[in-house]
Design a protein around this motif. Structure first.
Motif, PDB file in Angstrom:
ATOM      1  N   ASP A 152     -27.337 -26.561  15.922  1.00  0.00           N
ATOM      2  CA  ASP A 152     -28.312 -27.592  16.260  1.00  0.00           C
ATOM      3  C   ASP A 152     -29.720 -26.999  16.357  1.00  0.00           C
ATOM      4  OD1 ASP A 152     -28.572 -30.532  17.403  1.00  0.00           O
ATOM      5  OD2 ASP A 152     -29.886 -29.199  18.570  1.00  0.00           O
ATOM      6  N   ARG A 153     -30.662 -27.653  15.714  1.00  0.00           N
ATOM      7  CA  ARG A 153     -32.042 -27.162  15.679  1.00  0.00           C
ATOM      8  C   ARG A 153     -32.660 -27.095  17.073  1.00  0.00           C
ATOM      9  NH1 ARG A 153     -35.592 -29.765  11.265  1.00  0.00           N
ATOM     10  NH2 ARG A 153     -34.260 -28.424  10.050  1.00  0.00           N
ATOM     11  N   ARG A 154     -32.396 -28.059  17.943  1.00  0.00           N
ATOM     12  CA  ARG A 154     -32.963 -28.015  19.305  1.00  0.00           C
ATOM     13  C   ARG A 154     -32.426 -26.822  20.084  1.00  0.00           C
ATOM     14  NH1 ARG A 154     -33.345 -34.401  20.927  1.00  0.00           N
ATOM     15  NH2 ARG A 154     -35.206 -34.754  19.671  1.00  0.00           N
ATOM     16  N   ARG A 155     -31.136 -26.529  19.936  1.00  0.00           N
ATOM     17  CA  ARG A 155     -30.594 -25.351  20.620  1.00  0.00           C
ATOM     18  C   ARG A 155     -31.206 -24.081  20.058  1.00  0.00           C
ATOM     19  NH1 ARG A 155     -25.776 -28.496  20.709  1.00  0.00           N
ATOM     20  NH2 ARG A 155     -24.932 -27.492  18.850  1.00  0.00           N
ATOM     21  N   ARG A 156     -31.383 -24.023  18.725  1.00  0.00           N
ATOM     22  CA  ARG A 156     -32.007 -22.835  18.138  1.00  0.00           C
ATOM     23  C   ARG A 156     -33.430 -22.669  18.646  1.00  0.00           C
ATOM     24  NH1 ARG A 156     -29.721 -24.930  13.240  1.00  0.00           N
ATOM     25  NH2 ARG A 156     -31.803 -25.380  12.459  1.00  0.00           N
ATOM     26  N   ARG A 157     -34.160 -23.765  18.758  1.00  0.00           N
ATOM     27  CA  ARG A 157     -35.540 -23.682  19.251  1.00  0.00           C
ATOM     28  C   ARG A 157     -35.571 -23.236  20.708  1.00  0.00           C
ATOM     29  NH1 ARG A 157     -37.688 -28.925  15.925  1.00  0.00           N
ATOM     30  NH2 ARG A 157     -38.383 -27.733  14.116  1.00  0.00           N
ATOM     31  N   LEU A 158     -34.666 -23.757  21.515  1.00  0.00           N
ATOM     32  CA  LEU A 158     -34.606 -23.338  22.914  1.00  0.00           C
ATOM     33  C   LEU A 158     -34.274 -21.852  23.010  1.00  0.00           C
ATOM     34  CD1 LEU A 158     -34.672 -23.943  25.930  1.00  0.00           C
ATOM     35  CD2 LEU A 158     -32.266 -24.608  25.758  1.00  0.00           C
ATOM     36  N   LEU A 159     -33.316 -21.399  22.232  1.00  0.00           N
ATOM     37  CA  LEU A 159     -32.970 -19.971  22.244  1.00  0.00           C
ATOM     38  C   LEU A 159     -34.142 -19.116  21.772  1.00  0.00           C
ATOM     39  CD1 LEU A 159     -29.329 -20.191  20.891  1.00  0.00           C
ATOM     40  CD2 LEU A 159     -30.027 -19.495  23.197  1.00  0.00           C
ATOM     41  N   ILE A 190     -19.402 -10.665  17.332  1.00  0.00           N
ATOM     42  CA  ILE A 190     -19.205 -11.995  17.903  1.00  0.00           C
ATOM     43  C   ILE A 190     -18.259 -11.925  19.091  1.00  0.00           C
ATOM     44  CG2 ILE A 190     -18.242 -14.292  17.453  1.00  0.00           C
ATOM     45  CD1 ILE A 190     -19.450 -14.060  14.616  1.00  0.00           C
ATOM     46  N   SER A 191     -17.181 -11.138  18.989  1.00  0.00           N
ATOM     47  CA  SER A 191     -16.232 -11.074  20.101  1.00  0.00           C
ATOM     48  C   SER A 191     -16.842 -10.375  21.310  1.00  0.00           C
ATOM     49  CB  SER A 191     -14.932 -10.398  19.668  1.00  0.00           C
ATOM     50  OG  SER A 191     -15.146  -9.033  19.399  1.00  0.00           O
ATOM     51  N   ARG A 192     -17.802  -9.445  21.104  1.00  0.00           N
ATOM     52  CA  ARG A 192     -18.495  -8.811  22.243  1.00  0.00           C
ATOM     53  C   ARG A 192     -19.241  -9.850  23.057  1.00  0.00           C
ATOM     54  NH1 ARG A 192     -19.975  -4.116  19.014  1.00  0.00           N
ATOM     55  NH2 ARG A 192     -21.824  -5.270  18.431  1.00  0.00           N
ATOM     56  N   MET A 193     -19.667 -10.927  22.414  1.00  0.00           N
ATOM     57  CA  MET A 193     -20.340 -11.999  23.126  1.00  0.00           C
ATOM     58  C   MET A 193     -19.354 -12.794  23.967  1.00  0.00           C
ATOM     59  SD  MET A 193     -23.089 -13.825  20.615  1.00  0.00           S
ATOM     60  CE  MET A 193     -22.147 -13.849  19.104  1.00  0.00           C
ATOM     61  N   GLY A 194     -18.050 -12.638  23.676  1.00  0.00           N
ATOM     62  CA  GLY A 194     -17.061 -13.441  24.367  1.00  0.00           C
ATOM     63  C   GLY A 194     -16.981 -14.849  23.805  1.00  0.00           C
ATOM     64  N   LEU A 195     -17.479 -15.020  22.594  1.00  0.00           N
ATOM     65  CA  LEU A 195     -17.459 -16.322  21.934  1.00  0.00           C
ATOM     66  C   LEU A 195     -16.675 -16.207  20.641  1.00  0.00           C
ATOM     67  CD1 LEU A 195     -21.270 -17.167  22.229  1.00  0.00           C
ATOM     68  CD2 LEU A 195     -19.438 -17.999  23.704  1.00  0.00           C
ATOM     69  N   LEU A 223     -22.600 -10.920  11.940  1.00  0.00           N
ATOM     70  CA  LEU A 223     -21.447 -11.774  11.707  1.00  0.00           C
ATOM     71  C   LEU A 223     -20.117 -11.035  11.795  1.00  0.00           C
ATOM     72  CD1 LEU A 223     -22.830 -13.958   8.803  1.00  0.00           C
ATOM     73  CD2 LEU A 223     -22.731 -14.489  11.236  1.00  0.00           C
ATOM     74  N   GLN A 224     -20.150  -9.736  12.073  1.00  0.00           N
ATOM     75  CA  GLN A 224     -18.910  -8.990  12.209  1.00  0.00           C
ATOM     76  C   GLN A 224     -18.106  -9.525  13.386  1.00  0.00           C
ATOM     77  OE1 GLN A 224     -17.640  -6.609  10.137  1.00  0.00           O
ATOM     78  NE2 GLN A 224     -19.371  -7.209   8.871  1.00  0.00           N
ATOM     79  N   ARG A 255     -29.908 -12.470  19.130  1.00  0.00           N
ATOM     80  CA  ARG A 255     -29.959 -11.453  18.069  1.00  0.00           C
ATOM     81  C   ARG A 255     -29.257 -11.965  16.815  1.00  0.00           C
ATOM     82  NH1 ARG A 255     -29.394  -8.021  22.476  1.00  0.00           N
ATOM     83  NH2 ARG A 255     -27.166  -7.696  22.185  1.00  0.00           N
ATOM     84  N   THR A 256     -28.158 -12.686  16.987  1.00  0.00           N
ATOM     85  CA  THR A 256     -27.467 -13.289  15.839  1.00  0.00           C
ATOM     86  C   THR A 256     -28.370 -14.319  15.176  1.00  0.00           C
ATOM     87  OG1 THR A 256     -25.320 -12.940  16.893  1.00  0.00           O
ATOM     88  CG2 THR A 256     -25.418 -14.575  15.121  1.00  0.00           C
ATOM     89  N   LEU A 257     -28.999 -15.153  15.984  1.00  0.00           N
ATOM     90  CA  LEU A 257     -29.943 -16.151  15.468  1.00  0.00           C
ATOM     91  C   LEU A 257     -31.056 -15.482  14.683  1.00  0.00           C
ATOM     92  CD1 LEU A 257     -31.157 -19.054  15.392  1.00  0.00           C
ATOM     93  CD2 LEU A 257     -32.184 -18.547  17.610  1.00  0.00           C
ATOM     94  N   SER A 258     -31.599 -14.412  15.239  1.00  0.00           N
ATOM     95  CA  SER A 258     -32.690 -13.686  14.584  1.00  0.00           C
ATOM     96  C   SER A 258     -32.223 -13.071  13.267  1.00  0.00           C
ATOM     97  CB  SER A 258     -33.212 -12.597  15.526  1.00  0.00           C
ATOM     98  OG  SER A 258     -34.219 -11.858  14.911  1.00  0.00           O
ATOM     99  N   ALA A 259     -31.030 -12.482  13.264  1.00  0.00           N
ATOM    100  CA  ALA A 259     -30.503 -11.869  12.037  1.00  0.00           C
ATOM    101  C   ALA A 259     -30.277 -12.914  10.958  1.00  0.00           C
ATOM    102  CB  ALA A 259     -29.203 -11.127  12.336  1.00  0.00           C
TER     103      ALA A 259
END
Length: 145
Positions: free
Chosen positions: A44-51, A28-33, A23-24, A127-131
């Motif tokens: 969204d749960r569907r996006r998390r499942r797809l990822l 997040i900025s390294r992702m460009g987001l 969450l630093q 990796r963020t999702l996993s963390a």
């Protein structure tokens, strides 16, 4: 014992450092987001499942993703997913979730061929999702434990 979060994650002492790192602002900025976009994509749960599925395979066909996500939602095996559940999942993936992820540069999606590929930016988001240990619930397996 963890503390339940509104994003369906559980914080524990063992994963706290990974969560803080994920969450630093630099991460997040390294992702460009932006942080807002990052949390929107993961909300969204569907996006998390797809990822989650893409984190294991890097690339999937839309039919595979639909079947896998529908099985998660129906809490059943891939073979027993109701047709209507698959239809609902397909419509939402094709018209909402895949365009949103593609616009953010997280996946490459080719609607003509049905290919979905995780990008480098997407790997960072995974990796963020996993963390965060957000719930993704894989499909049920009939295999004995």
């Amino acid at each position: 014992m963890g503390v339940a979060c509104s994003l369906y994650c559980t914080l524990t002492v063992s994963n706290l450092s990974a969560i803080v790192a994920a969450l630093q602002p630099e991460t997040i900025s390294r992702m460009g987001l932006t942080p807002a976009v990052t949390f929107s994509l993961l909300s969204d749960r569907r996006r998390r499942r797809l990822l989650s599925l893409l984190s294991d395979r890097r690339a999937v066909r839309i039919d595979e993703a639909v079947a896998w996500i529908a099985a998660c939602e129906a809490e059943t095996t891939l073979e027993e997913v109701p047709t209507e559940t698959k239809r609902r999942v397909r419509v939402s993936l094709v018209h909402v979730h895949l365009p949103k992820l593609a616009d953010a540069g997280v996946v490459d999606y080719d609607p003509r061929h049905g290919d979905v590929v995780l990008t480098d930016r997407g790997e960072t988001l995974v990796r963020t999702l996993s963390a965060l240990q957000l719930e993704t619930s894989p499909p049920r397996s009939d295999a004995p434990d």
